[in-house]
Design a protein around this motif. Structure first.
Motif, mmCIF file in Angstrom:
data_model
loop_
_atom_site.group_PDB
_atom_site.id
_atom_site.type_symbol
_atom_site.label_atom_id
_atom_site.label_comp_id
_atom_site.label_asym_id
_atom_site.label_seq_id
_atom_site.Cartn_x
_atom_site.Cartn_y
_atom_site.Cartn_z
ATOM 1 N N VAL A 1 -1.727 7.281 2.346
ATOM 2 C CA VAL A 1 -2.625 6.160 2.150
ATOM 3 C C VAL A 1 -3.696 6.495 1.126
ATOM 4 O O VAL A 1 -4.316 5.601 0.541
ATOM 5 C CB VAL A 1 -3.250 5.751 3.511
ATOM 6 N N ARG B 1 -0.814 0.673 0.688
ATOM 7 C CA ARG B 1 0.345 0.018 1.313
ATOM 8 C C ARG B 1 1.183 0.993 2.142
ATOM 9 O O ARG B 1 2.134 0.575 2.807
ATOM 10 C CB ARG B 1 1.213 -0.610 0.231
ATOM 11 N N CYS B 2 0.889 2.275 2.048
ATOM 12 C CA CYS B 2 1.653 3.268 2.804
ATOM 13 C C CYS B 2 1.367 3.100 4.302
ATOM 14 O O CYS B 2 0.209 3.080 4.745
ATOM 15 C CB CYS B 2 1.256 4.667 2.348
ATOM 16 N N THR B 3 2.423 2.976 5.114
ATOM 17 C CA THR B 3 2.281 2.770 6.557
ATOM 18 C C THR B 3 2.863 3.944 7.331
ATOM 19 O O THR B 3 3.625 4.764 6.781
ATOM 20 C CB THR B 3 3.011 1.488 6.989
ATOM 21 N N GLU C 1 5.048 3.663 9.600
ATOM 22 C CA GLU C 1 6.492 3.441 9.682
ATOM 23 C C GLU C 1 7.212 4.024 8.465
ATOM 24 O O GLU C 1 8.287 4.628 8.592
ATOM 25 C CB GLU C 1 6.792 1.934 9.797
ATOM 26 N N SER D 1 0.967 11.767 10.121
ATOM 27 C CA SER D 1 1.386 11.005 11.311
ATOM 28 C C SER D 1 1.615 12.018 12.420
ATOM 29 O O SER D 1 2.714 12.547 12.589
ATOM 30 C CB SER D 1 2.668 10.221 11.004
#
Length: 801
Positions: free
Chosen positions: A652, A657-659, A661, A708
């Motif tokens: 991010v 836009r990086c998620t 998921e 994550s």
């Protein structure tokens, strides 16, 4: 040496060479001391000259012998052949400290020519000036009977090449007047044959025959280098020599007077009066220019006549090229000649543009119209379009033309870029020269490529560079197909599959692909060449194809370097997608593919660095490439850099836009690949891939897990199993001990870092406004990993922190 010659001499030891050379020189010296040196002396001097010339380092002959050579050279009693050989040996020894020659008092023009050649070879500016002064002194006087200035003009040509400033303005004026006379007023009658003195020789003299043109017609105008005769007079030889040195003379001494020509005027009249009328006397420089212009016009007319002999045709073209270059110089020095030059060069171009044998002559004509595009009222774009369209397609296999054509493009690259689109549109044609003539042209194309690249040509040039060896093979087929008899060009059965490349050239299945690959200009419609690359695989071992393949990595590196300077986000994305796609579509030459993968890999990382957001924007394409285990084995360089870019830029911090998921999807894809290449299964061979790729994959998974943190247990467990992996007999048989140790160290360091999730996140996911410390840590990741490892695993005996 005396018996075996220079070849045997070069195989001797250095000390033996020195001794043998002294003995050899002593024997030659003895032969020269006779009252009249004969054939043995000639033979000895010839052998000595070959020996000295063949030696790749300076040879110092005995001083007395060097003095003897000079004495024999200057002796009026010495036969001419002996003098020539003595001069040749002294030239080979240059620079020579024992030289005592001087040209100041020499009257004989042949001897002056020989002595001057030795003095000029010394490389001394003072000697060059002295020779130039003496030659001009001899030329300005009336020569004695039997003497000829033709022996001095080559000397003068060397003087102006070595040191043009050595002649004064007064001296150059003297010579300019002589040159003008020799150009314009040479005899129109053939020279007389020298009587043989044989038994059947006739004492009667015949009337001299007139000179003829190359087509056999009697010449009615003045003599030129293209006039034909059985025997030539002295003034005709001087005419030929004058033309050979004319361009250099004009460049050095033609002068640049102020012209009255208005640059805003356009040359619209077909004919204008000559700069001088018959009643006017021009200064020597202007007089020479005037006669030189007339001479070049005459040559242009002669050069389009059909020659009786093939060699005369080659001479015609060479003289025409020189004449056009001289006219260009004259117009630069005096623009009052412009309209006349435009007039006859337009006519000349229309006559020869359809004849491929005159291709080299079209280059200086095109150069002339490019130089005076605004003044000449001529569409230079039309001339260049014909040049770029027809010539490379027809004559790519002519090496001298290829070099001259590419040099022409280099000389005018900035002009083409600024004012014409034809140059960039014609790049597929230009690359035919490189495809057929590499590596000799690689340095020229390194200079040329940046001028061919812009946002509109980038993608097509990228394809073309990767297909360059394939283009070489296709050109080979094109040449062979053109040489086939008409009966064999009919082609094979359209319904069947062609058995050979030659049959495929005219076959409907491949014809359009050949046409696309051999196109003359850029194309908005791309063709898939996969079947054609497979078909041309039989030529992959051709030396010409292999040599061409070796030039591609060099040009690819330059390509990416130039594109990086102007590419926007859209173009970078296009390039990355094509890079991944084309990695599966290369000509089957193993060394070529390996080199291209290396270049593509390193520049893939560069493109991702220029636009980190592409990892998110192209996630579908990148996941498809990264998820194939075959890619890590066959395209390790590209895969490794792609994996590095995922770990570096899928954050991010680089793209909002990086998620989570997306991070998880990339993680699972790369995890599956790493599992596949490291799992230990009974009765299954371990996939072999570079240790560097395994290390990068481990680091990338760790980076993604740090962003994550739900993924941390999975990657930690995987890293903990690496010790078992590196100790397996199946693995130790594939990798060396140093590589396995490096893999284990990196796994341990990454696992230790993940034991402190907050530190891992700090190291691997710096905020947008990162501090200097964070940037330095991120730039030197191995150091950060070692620091964390030392904190978690202190050395024995150290105090806990």
């Amino acid at each position: 040496i005396w018996a075996a010659g220079a070849d045997a001499f070069l195989h001797l030891d250095l000390e033996i060479q020195e001794e043998e050379l002294r003995r050899f020189a002593a024997r030659v010296s003895a032969l020269l001391q006779g009252p009249e040196p004969g054939p043995e002396a000639v033979d000895g001097l010839q052998r000595l000259h070959l020996t000295v010339a063949a030696t790749k380092y300076p040879r110092k002959l005995d001083g007395k012998f060097v003095e003897q050579l000079q004495t024999v050279l200057c002796s009026p009693k010495s036969p001419e052949q002996i003098q020539v050989l003595c001069a040749a040996i002294l030239r080979e020894m240059s620079p020579c400290n024992d030289l005592i020659l001087s040209c100041d008092e020499i009257q004989d023009t042949k001897l002056l020519s020989l002595v001057s050649s030795v003095l000029l070879a010394q490389g001394n500016k003072g000697e060059v000036a002295a020779v130039g002064q003496r030659v001009v002194q001899v030329l300005e006087r009336r020569l004695p009977e039997g003497q000829s200035a033709r022996f001095l003009l080559p000397v003068l040509a060397n003087v102006i090449s070595l040191s043009p400033e050595s002649l004064t303005e007064e001296q150059t004026n003297v010579v300019s007047k002589k040159l003008a006379d020799w150009l314009r007023y040479a005899s129109l009658q053939q020279g007389m044959a020298q009587p043989s003195g044989g038994f059947f020789s006739s004492p009667r003299t015949k009337q001299p025959a007139p000179i003829t043109e190359v087509d056999g017609a009697v010449a009615t105008d003045f003599f030129t280098v293209l006039s034909v005769a059985q025997h030539y007079t002295q003034d005709q030889w001087l005419n030929v020599q004058t033309f050979s040195m004319l361009r250099n003379w004009l460049l050095c001494y033609g002068g640049k007077e102020l012209d009255t020509f208005n640059p805003g005027d356009r040359c619209v009249t077909a004919v204008v009066p000559a700069p001088a009328t018959s009643g006017q006397l021009l200064p020597p420089r202007e007089h020479l220019r005037d006669k030189a212009f007339e001479y070049c016009q005459r040559l242009a007319e002669q050069s389009t006549r059909r020659p009786l002999k093939k060699d005369d045709g080659d001479l015609q073209k060479a003289c025409l090229i020189e004449a056009v270059k001289i006219v260009d110089i004259i117009c630069k020095q005096d623009s009052s000649y412009m309209c006349r030059a435009v007039s006859f060069l337009k006519v000349l171009h229309s006559r020869i543009c359809g004849d491929a044998t005159y291709a080299r002559a079209l280059l200086p004509i095109a150069q002339f119209f490019l130089n005076y595009n605004k003044l000449a009222a001529v569409d230079s774009d039309a001339i260049c379009k014909h040049l770029f369209t027809d010539i490379p397609a027809q004559l790519f296999h002519n090496p001298s033309l290829a070099f001259e054509f590419v040099q022409f493009c280099k000389d005018n690259s900035q002009l083409f870029t600024d004012s014409s689109s034809i140059f960039r549109q014609s790049f597929p044609n230009l690359f035919k020269f490189l495809a057929w003539n590499s590596p000799p042209l690689i340095s020229e194309f390194v200079d040329l490529l940046p001028f061919l690249l812009d946002p509109g040509t980038t993608i097509e040039i990228f394809h073309l560079l990767l297909d360059l060896p394939c283009l070489t093979a296709a050109l080979d087929i094109q040449l062979r197909a053109a040489a086939l008899p008409a009966s064999e060009k009919a082609g094979a059965d359209p319904a069947g599959k062609p058995a050979t490349c030659l049959e495929a050239f005219h076959h409907p299945l491949y014809k359009s692909m050949f046409q696309y690959l051999l196109r003359s200009s850029n194309s908005s419609v791309a063709h898939s060449l996969v079947p054609l690359r497979q078909l041309l695989g039989s030529l992959a071992g051709s030396p010409r194809v292999v040599q061409c393949a070796e030039t591609v990595p060099v040009l690819l590196e330059l390509f990416f370097r130039v594109v990086a300077e102007f590419a926007d986000g859209s173009l970078i994305n296009q390039l990355v997608v094509l890079l991944l796609q084309r990695s599966d579509q290369l000509y089957e030459i193993p060394a070529f593919k390996e080199d291209v993968y290396r270049v593509l890999g390193s520049n893939l990382a560069m493109l991702c660095g220029l636009r980190p957001a592409l990892v998110v924007e192209l996630s579908t394409e990148i996941l498809e490439f990264s998820g194939a285990v075959s890619n890590i084995q066959s395209k390790e360089a590209i895969f490794t850099h792609m994996a590095w870019a995922i770990g570096e830029f899928l954050s991010v911090s680089h793209d909002k836009r990086c998620t989570v998921e997306q991070i998880t999807r990339f993680f699972e894809t790369l995890e599956a690949v790493l599992f596949e290449i490291t799992q230990l299964r009974p009765q299954a061979s371990t996939p072999s891939c570079a240790p560097r790729a395994i290390s990068v994959l481990m680091a990338t998974l760790t980076k993604l897990a740090a962003r994550s943190q739900d993924l941390i247990p999975r990657v930690s467990m995987f890293l903990s199993k690496m010790r078992t992996f590196v100790q397996s007999p199946a693995v130790t048989s594939v990798y060396c001990e140093e590589d396995l140790e490096e893999i284990l160290i990196r796994a341990t360091e990454l696992m230790n870092l993940l034991k402190m999730p907050s530190v891992a996140q700090f190291v691997f996911t710096p905020p947008v406004a990162s501090t200097r410390f964070q940037r330095e840590v991120n730039d030197s990741l191995p150091l950060a990993l070692r620091m964390v490892t030392q904190l978690l695993e202190p050395a024995p005996g150290s105090m806990p922190v």
